[in-house]
Design an enzyme around this catalytic site. Structure first.
Site, PDB file in Angstrom:
ATOM      1  N   CYS A   1       0.817  -1.217   0.000  1.00  0.00           N
ATOM      2  CA  CYS A   1       0.000   0.000   0.000  1.00  0.00           C
ATOM      3  C   CYS A   1       0.856   1.275   0.000  1.00  0.00           C
ATOM      4  CB  CYS A   1      -0.944   0.001   1.188  1.00  0.00           C
ATOM      5  SG  CYS A   1      -1.949  -1.485   1.258  1.00  0.00           S
TER       6      CYS A   1
ATOM      7  N   HIS B   1      -2.987   7.074   2.876  1.00  0.00           N
ATOM      8  CA  HIS B   1      -3.490   5.796   2.374  1.00  0.00           C
ATOM      9  C   HIS B   1      -4.845   5.532   3.045  1.00  0.00           C
ATOM     10  CE1 HIS B   1      -4.044   1.714   1.417  1.00  0.00           C
ATOM     11  NE2 HIS B   1      -3.630   1.225   2.569  1.00  0.00           N
TER      12      HIS B   1
ATOM     13  N   ASN C   1     -10.195  -0.007   0.887  1.00  0.00           N
ATOM     14  CA  ASN C   1      -8.741   0.060   0.807  1.00  0.00           C
ATOM     15  C   ASN C   1      -8.307  -0.484  -0.560  1.00  0.00           C
ATOM     16  OD1 ASN C   1      -5.991  -0.429   0.957  1.00  0.00           O
ATOM     17  ND2 ASN C   1      -6.051  -1.227   3.042  1.00  0.00           N
TER      18      ASN C   1
HETATM   19  N1  COA Z   1     -17.652  -8.559  11.234  1.00  0.00           N
HETATM   20  C1  COA Z   1     -18.070  -8.807  12.490  1.00  0.00           C
HETATM   21  N2  COA Z   1     -17.245  -9.184  13.463  1.00  0.00           N
HETATM   22  C2  COA Z   1     -15.949  -9.301  13.172  1.00  0.00           C
HETATM   23  C3  COA Z   1     -15.437  -9.058  11.887  1.00  0.00           C
HETATM   24  C4  COA Z   1     -16.349  -8.675  10.900  1.00  0.00           C
HETATM   25  N3  COA Z   1     -15.981  -8.401   9.635  1.00  0.00           N
HETATM   26  N4  COA Z   1     -14.106  -9.255  11.896  1.00  0.00           N
HETATM   27  C5  COA Z   1     -13.769  -9.607  13.146  1.00  0.00           C
HETATM   28  N5  COA Z   1     -14.895  -9.647  13.922  1.00  0.00           N
HETATM   29  C6  COA Z   1     -14.996  -9.976  15.339  1.00  0.00           C
HETATM   30  C7  COA Z   1     -13.866 -10.864  15.791  1.00  0.00           C
HETATM   31  O1  COA Z   1     -14.173 -12.236  15.588  1.00  0.00           O
HETATM   32  C8  COA Z   1     -13.796 -10.514  17.256  1.00  0.00           C
HETATM   33  O2  COA Z   1     -14.820 -11.188  17.935  1.00  0.00           O
HETATM   34  P1  COA Z   1     -14.571 -11.780  19.426  1.00  0.00           P
HETATM   35  O3  COA Z   1     -14.281 -10.575  20.263  1.00  0.00           O
HETATM   36  O4  COA Z   1     -15.863 -12.450  19.741  1.00  0.00           O
HETATM   37  O5  COA Z   1     -13.409 -12.698  19.306  1.00  0.00           O
HETATM   38  C9  COA Z   1     -14.130  -9.036  17.299  1.00  0.00           C
HETATM   39  O6  COA Z   1     -14.861  -8.770  16.088  1.00  0.00           O
HETATM   40  C10 COA Z   1     -12.924  -8.146  17.375  1.00  0.00           C
HETATM   41  O7  COA Z   1     -11.985  -8.598  16.389  1.00  0.00           O
HETATM   42  P2  COA Z   1     -10.671  -7.808  16.097  1.00  0.00           P
HETATM   43  O8  COA Z   1      -9.936  -8.505  14.980  1.00  0.00           O
HETATM   44  O9  COA Z   1      -9.937  -7.568  17.373  1.00  0.00           O
HETATM   45  O10 COA Z   1     -11.293  -6.446  15.565  1.00  0.00           O
HETATM   46  P3  COA Z   1     -10.608  -5.047  15.423  1.00  0.00           P
HETATM   47  O11 COA Z   1     -11.268  -4.064  16.285  1.00  0.00           O
HETATM   48  O12 COA Z   1      -9.123  -5.143  15.502  1.00  0.00           O
HETATM   49  O13 COA Z   1     -11.015  -4.670  13.918  1.00  0.00           O
HETATM   50  C11 COA Z   1      -9.965  -4.583  11.789  1.00  0.00           C
HETATM   51  C12 COA Z   1     -10.534  -5.488  12.862  1.00  0.00           C
HETATM   52  C13 COA Z   1      -9.407  -5.465  10.683  1.00  0.00           C
HETATM   53  C14 COA Z   1     -11.068  -3.703  11.248  1.00  0.00           C
HETATM   54  C15 COA Z   1      -8.852  -3.696  12.417  1.00  0.00           C
HETATM   55  O14 COA Z   1      -7.954  -4.507  13.145  1.00  0.00           O
HETATM   56  C16 COA Z   1      -8.083  -2.929  11.403  1.00  0.00           C
HETATM   57  O15 COA Z   1      -8.613  -2.116  10.700  1.00  0.00           O
HETATM   58  N6  COA Z   1      -6.749  -3.132  11.332  1.00  0.00           N
HETATM   59  C17 COA Z   1      -5.923  -2.488  10.338  1.00  0.00           C
HETATM   60  C18 COA Z   1      -6.042  -3.269   9.073  1.00  0.00           C
HETATM   61  C19 COA Z   1      -5.555  -2.515   7.878  1.00  0.00           C
HETATM   62  O16 COA Z   1      -5.764  -1.339   7.762  1.00  0.00           O
HETATM   63  N7  COA Z   1      -4.924  -3.257   6.985  1.00  0.00           N
HETATM   64  C20 COA Z   1      -4.452  -2.755   5.759  1.00  0.00           C
HETATM   65  C21 COA Z   1      -3.204  -1.982   5.957  1.00  0.00           C
HETATM   66  S1  COA Z   1      -2.616  -1.435   4.421  1.00  0.00           S
END
Ligand code: COA
Length: 397
Positions: free
Chosen positions: A119, A263, A293
């Site tokens: 990215c 980004h 994204n």
């Molecule tokens: N829909 C509903 N629930 C979801 C889900 C979805 N799409 N994805 C994960 N969950 C659930 C998980 O299973 C977890 O449940 P639990 O608490 O019962 O175990 C809970 O939501 C929290 O999961 P987690 O992975 O900790 O969520 P988060 O708050 O970290 O959000 C992202 C996940 C991916 C949105 C976040 O981590 C993020 O944006 N990270 C950066 C990613 C990014 O930008 N990548 C590209 C970089 S170029």
């Protein structure tokens, strides 16, 4: 010094983006995996993203964006010296996406290559082209970010398939003796975090005679895998420092910046950084709600939207900041010095006819190669590939 030899300032003189028609909303995704519009929007700021359609490829998206950028720049493709496509989703390792774009454009004098920095790729590519201009080795370049992320997503993994979208954005860089343009950049990487966000590139062809350890690369076949929480933490940490570093290099303060074009990964990451920098969110341009994204394409696509929204004026300082797999991150400061020109529809359509000519020329070249092979009695490249497939020397394409 001779004015021609002093064209060292790389100005952005053209821009263009391409959004595939097909829209995939969060509700649509909720029909595929266990998620909801509310959850996705609250955690990421994304409502919908575009999905490349039949016949659309990373190369065709890149071509469309580049063609639009050339119209704005008023440049003929034959004036291009360099084409860089930043992408993580090329159809081929080789030929590069950039070489295919060079052929579509009919940019007969241009060198072309792909750049892989996930990215952050667009900011890396911008810097490479600007440096080539600064040394006098080239005069005009087109820098493209183009992705078809939808084709490398695991549509059973709700942690990743909700995030990404398809699209392309491009800028034309032109050497000038007038100070301005790309003023400073910082490119960084921390490969120790490579496993946090990864996309295996080559499917290892099994070599059964050598035993099970040679049967594959151990990854689920060519889809993205990510540790979302760790990537989130990494992004908020490096963006803040990178912005300060690049501004220092350009001898500017944070208040000198008119617009940040980050980004477009996640609104919460940007909010975090804005708060840490004590900069109002309005100074960060966002279109992630509509685009998702789009990896290397996200910054040039957002830049085009920002220009259309009238967010950039001559003499503004704009900061681009990318981060992603690698891990990589990169920032650039650009002095904006172009007033958007009026481009009429007629102008756009008329200029497109040159690409029909380029396609014709490319076909003539292919026919020429076939004819030469026929006359010299050697099999054509196509026939050679077919024979190799028949003899099972190659997997079927
Ligand atoms: N829909 C509903 N629930 C979801 C889900 C979805 N799409 N994805 C994960 N969950 C659930 C998980 O299973 C977890 O449940 P639990 O608490 O019962 O175990 C809970 O939501 C929290 O999961 P987690 O992975 O900790 O969520 P988060 O708050 O970290 O959000 C992202 C996940 C991916 C949105 C976040 O981590 C993020 O944006 N990270 C950066 C990613 C990014 O930008 N990548 C590209 C970089 S170029």
């Amino acid at each position: 010094m001779d004015a021609e030899l002093n064209m060292k300032y790389a100005h952005i003189v053209g821009w263009g983006s391409f959004w595939p028609d097909k829209i995939l909303t969060n509700d649509d995704i909720a029909n595929i995996v266990d998620t909801s519009d509310d959850w996705i929007f609250a955690r990421t700021g994304i409502r919908e993203r575009r999905i490349a359609g039949e016949g659309e490829t990373t190369a065709t998206l890149a071509f469309e964006a580049a063609a639009r950028a050339l119209v704005v720049a008023g440049l003929h493709p034959s004036q291009l010296d360099m084409i860089i496509v930043a992408t993580s989703t090329p159809e081929y390792i080789f030929p590069s996406t950039a070489s295919r774009v060079q052929d579509y454009l009919g940019a007969a004098r241009a060198g072309a290559f792909d750049l892989s920095a996930a990215c952050s790729g667009f900011v890396y590519a911008l810097n490479m082209a600007a440096q080539a201009i600064a040394t006098g080795s080239i005069r005009n370049a087109v820098v493209i970010g183009s992705e078809t992320m939808s084709r490398v997503l695991d549509w059973e993994d709700r942690g990743t398939c909700i995030l990404f979208g398809d699209g392309a954005g491009a800028v034309v860089l032109r050497g000038s003796s007038i100070p301005g343009g790309v003023m400073a950049s910082e490119l960084r990487s921390d490969g120790s975090g490579g496993d946090l966000l990864r996309l295996p590139a080559v499917y290892h062809n099994p070599v059964p005679a050598l035993g099970p350890e040679y049967l594959g690369n151990g990854h689920k076949h060519n889809t993205i895998a990510m540790d979302g929480r760790q990537v989130f933490r990494f992004a908020t940490r490096v963006l803040y420092q990178s912005i300060l570093n690049v501004l220092k290099k350009a001898d500017l303060n944070i208040d000198d910046v008119a617009l940040f074009v980050p980004h477009q990964a996640n609104v919460r990451i940007i909010q975090h950084v804005a708060k840490k920098l004590k900069v109002p969110m309005e100074k960060f341009y966002l279109n992630v709600e509509r685009a998702g994204n789009t990896s290397a394409a996200s910054i040039p696509m957002a830049l085009c939207d920002a220009i259309e929204d009238g967010r950039l004026r001559p003499d503004d300082n704009v900061v681009f900041i990318g981060f992603g797999g690698g891990l990589t991150w990169a920032a650039s400061v650009v002095k904006w010095d172009v007033t958007p020109p009026e481009v009429t529809r007629l102008d756009r359509e008329w200029k497109r006819t040159r690409y029909i000519v380029a396609r014709g020329r490319s076909k003539v070249r292919r026919w020429g190669r076939r004819m030469e092979a026929y006359l010299t009695g050697s099999p054509t490249p196509d026939a050679r590939l077919r024979d190799a497939e028949k003899e099972k020397k190659l997997p079927p394409s």
